[in-house]
Write a protein that holds these residues in place. Structure first.
Motif, PDB file in Angstrom:
ATOM      1  N   GLY A   1     -18.027 -27.183 -15.393  1.00  0.00           N
ATOM      2  CA  GLY A   1     -19.001 -27.757 -14.476  1.00  0.00           C
ATOM      3  C   GLY A   1     -18.541 -27.841 -13.028  1.00  0.00           C
ATOM      4  O   GLY A   1     -19.315 -28.206 -12.158  1.00  0.00           O
ATOM      5  N   MET A   2     -17.289 -27.515 -12.780  1.00  0.00           N
ATOM      6  CA  MET A   2     -16.782 -27.558 -11.402  1.00  0.00           C
ATOM      7  C   MET A   2     -17.070 -26.230 -10.700  1.00  0.00           C
ATOM      8  O   MET A   2     -17.029 -25.181 -11.335  1.00  0.00           O
ATOM      9  N   PRO A   3     -17.326 -26.268  -9.393  1.00  0.00           N
ATOM     10  CA  PRO A   3     -17.434 -25.007  -8.650  1.00  0.00           C
ATOM     11  C   PRO A   3     -16.050 -24.346  -8.554  1.00  0.00           C
ATOM     12  O   PRO A   3     -15.019 -25.013  -8.697  1.00  0.00           O
ATOM     13  N   VAL A   4     -16.015 -23.056  -8.303  1.00  0.00           N
ATOM     14  CA  VAL A   4     -14.763 -22.285  -8.292  1.00  0.00           C
ATOM     15  C   VAL A   4     -13.695 -22.885  -7.365  1.00  0.00           C
ATOM     16  O   VAL A   4     -12.534 -23.027  -7.786  1.00  0.00           O
ATOM     17  N   PRO A   5     -14.011 -23.264  -6.116  1.00  0.00           N
ATOM     18  CA  PRO A   5     -12.949 -23.838  -5.278  1.00  0.00           C
ATOM     19  C   PRO A   5     -12.341 -25.117  -5.869  1.00  0.00           C
ATOM     20  O   PRO A   5     -11.136 -25.343  -5.769  1.00  0.00           O
ATOM     21  N   GLN A   6     -13.167 -25.927  -6.500  1.00  0.00           N
ATOM     22  CA  GLN A   6     -12.670 -27.153  -7.115  1.00  0.00           C
ATOM     23  C   GLN A   6     -11.783 -26.826  -8.321  1.00  0.00           C
ATOM     24  O   GLN A   6     -10.755 -27.470  -8.533  1.00  0.00           O
ATOM     25  N   LYS A   7     -12.176 -25.818  -9.108  1.00  0.00           N
ATOM     26  CA  LYS A   7     -11.343 -25.383 -10.232  1.00  0.00           C
ATOM     27  C   LYS A   7      -9.984 -24.921  -9.729  1.00  0.00           C
ATOM     28  O   LYS A   7      -8.945 -25.306 -10.274  1.00  0.00           O
ATOM     29  N   ALA A   8      -9.995 -24.080  -8.699  1.00  0.00           N
ATOM     30  CA  ALA A   8      -8.743 -23.563  -8.148  1.00  0.00           C
ATOM     31  C   ALA A   8      -7.857 -24.712  -7.676  1.00  0.00           C
ATOM     32  O   ALA A   8      -6.641 -24.717  -7.916  1.00  0.00           O
ATOM     33  N   ASN A   9      -8.445 -25.685  -7.015  1.00  0.00           N
ATOM     34  CA  ASN A   9      -7.685 -26.838  -6.534  1.00  0.00           C
ATOM     35  C   ASN A   9      -7.144 -27.656  -7.702  1.00  0.00           C
ATOM     36  O   ASN A   9      -5.984 -28.084  -7.677  1.00  0.00           O
ATOM     37  N   TYR A  10      -7.939 -27.868  -8.717  1.00  0.00           N
ATOM     38  CA  TYR A  10      -7.502 -28.631  -9.892  1.00  0.00           C
ATOM     39  C   TYR A  10      -6.287 -27.969 -10.536  1.00  0.00           C
ATOM     40  O   TYR A  10      -5.287 -28.621 -10.833  1.00  0.00           O
TER      41      TYR A  10
ATOM     42  N   ILE B   1      -6.473 -23.612  -0.098  1.00  0.00           N
ATOM     43  CA  ILE B   1      -7.116 -24.291  -1.231  1.00  0.00           C
ATOM     44  C   ILE B   1      -6.736 -25.768  -1.220  1.00  0.00           C
ATOM     45  O   ILE B   1      -7.582 -26.648  -1.383  1.00  0.00           O
ATOM     46  N   TRP B   2      -5.466 -26.044  -1.014  1.00  0.00           N
ATOM     47  CA  TRP B   2      -4.929 -27.414  -1.025  1.00  0.00           C
ATOM     48  C   TRP B   2      -5.620 -28.300   0.003  1.00  0.00           C
ATOM     49  O   TRP B   2      -5.975 -29.433  -0.275  1.00  0.00           O
ATOM     50  N   LYS B   3      -5.800 -27.754   1.209  1.00  0.00           N
ATOM     51  CA  LYS B   3      -6.325 -28.554   2.312  1.00  0.00           C
ATOM     52  C   LYS B   3      -7.844 -28.504   2.459  1.00  0.00           C
ATOM     53  O   LYS B   3      -8.449 -29.467   2.917  1.00  0.00           O
ATOM     54  N   ARG B   4      -8.457 -27.356   2.120  1.00  0.00           N
ATOM     55  CA  ARG B   4      -9.870 -27.188   2.470  1.00  0.00           C
ATOM     56  C   ARG B   4     -10.775 -26.767   1.318  1.00  0.00           C
ATOM     57  O   ARG B   4     -11.842 -26.203   1.554  1.00  0.00           O
ATOM     58  N   TRP B   5     -10.397 -27.040   0.086  1.00  0.00           N
ATOM     59  CA  TRP B   5     -11.202 -26.580  -1.033  1.00  0.00           C
ATOM     60  C   TRP B   5     -12.623 -27.133  -1.001  1.00  0.00           C
ATOM     61  O   TRP B   5     -13.554 -26.478  -1.453  1.00  0.00           O
ATOM     62  N   LYS B   6     -12.808 -28.331  -0.441  1.00  0.00           N
ATOM     63  CA  LYS B   6     -14.152 -28.935  -0.403  1.00  0.00           C
ATOM     64  C   LYS B   6     -15.110 -28.156   0.489  1.00  0.00           C
ATOM     65  O   LYS B   6     -16.312 -28.147   0.244  1.00  0.00           O
ATOM     66  N   SER B   7     -14.587 -27.512   1.523  1.00  0.00           N
ATOM     67  CA  SER B   7     -15.456 -26.769   2.438  1.00  0.00           C
ATOM     68  C   SER B   7     -15.503 -25.272   2.126  1.00  0.00           C
ATOM     69  O   SER B   7     -16.225 -24.531   2.785  1.00  0.00           O
ATOM     70  N   MET B   8     -14.767 -24.841   1.114  1.00  0.00           N
ATOM     71  CA  MET B   8     -14.748 -23.413   0.760  1.00  0.00           C
ATOM     72  C   MET B   8     -15.968 -23.063  -0.086  1.00  0.00           C
ATOM     73  O   MET B   8     -16.379 -23.855  -0.938  1.00  0.00           O
ATOM     74  N   ASN B   9     -16.515 -21.882   0.169  1.00  0.00           N
ATOM     75  CA  ASN B   9     -17.640 -21.411  -0.644  1.00  0.00           C
ATOM     76  C   ASN B   9     -17.164 -20.740  -1.921  1.00  0.00           C
ATOM     77  O   ASN B   9     -17.820 -20.809  -2.955  1.00  0.00           O
ATOM     78  N   ASP B  10     -16.012 -20.070  -1.838  1.00  0.00           N
ATOM     79  CA  ASP B  10     -15.501 -19.337  -2.982  1.00  0.00           C
ATOM     80  C   ASP B  10     -14.008 -19.114  -2.803  1.00  0.00           C
ATOM     81  O   ASP B  10     -13.466 -19.309  -1.717  1.00  0.00           O
ATOM     82  N   VAL B  11     -13.361 -18.694  -3.876  1.00  0.00           N
ATOM     83  CA  VAL B  11     -11.945 -18.320  -3.860  1.00  0.00           C
ATOM     84  C   VAL B  11     -11.872 -16.945  -4.504  1.00  0.00           C
ATOM     85  O   VAL B  11     -12.556 -16.687  -5.493  1.00  0.00           O
ATOM     86  N   GLY B  12     -11.053 -16.070  -3.939  1.00  0.00           N
ATOM     87  CA  GLY B  12     -10.927 -14.712  -4.470  1.00  0.00           C
ATOM     88  C   GLY B  12     -10.574 -14.693  -5.947  1.00  0.00           C
ATOM     89  O   GLY B  12      -9.794 -15.519  -6.432  1.00  0.00           O
TER      90      GLY B  12
END
Length: 128
Positions: free
Chosen positions: A27-36, A74-85
């Motif tokens: 249920g998490m968006p991709v940037p949040q998953k990457a950060n987790y 990712i560490w600093k700005r995952w909340k404002s990221m639309n996607d992660v490669g």
């Protein structure tokens, strides 16, 4: 093996097995998953009181094969990221899976040792 059942989660609606990394971030968006995943593997690399979280993050990213600038982003700005490669996401996900598997194997070893100690203790008490 015990670790196999803890590592994957069963999806009864589809009858499929789901990777632990995906189950833990459902249920998490991709940037949040990457950060987790990055935060979790960073915690495993943190050496304690005299270590910095940035150094631990960099060690975790390096071991996962993720470029340090991407890990920092990712560490600093995952909340404002639309996607992660995709490559970065896969590397973090696999590093998380590996960490979970190592933890499960250690727990299995501990439980087996505990079981043997109990058996030994019971046998010793019966013979006394």
């Amino acid at each position: 093996k015990m670790s196999d059942t803890r590592r994957v989660k069963s999806d009864p609606t589809r009858g499929e097995l789901v990777m632990r990394a995906l189950a833990d971030t459902q249920g998490m968006p991709v940037p949040q998953k990457a950060n987790y995943w990055l935060e979790t593997i960073t915690k495993a690399h943190h050496k304690g009181r005299h270590d910095t979280w940035t150094a631990a993050r960099d060690r975790a990213a390096k071991k996962a094969g993720v470029e340090l600038p991407m890990a920092e982003r990712i560490w600093k700005r995952w909340k404002s990221m639309n996607d992660v490669g995709g490559e970065t996401v896969i590397k973090l996900m696999l590093a998380y899976e590996e960490m979970v598997q190592r933890n499960n194997e250690a727990a299995d070893g501990y439980m087996a040792e505990r079981h043997e100690l109990r058996k030994s203790n019971e046998a010793h008490q019966k013979s006394a």
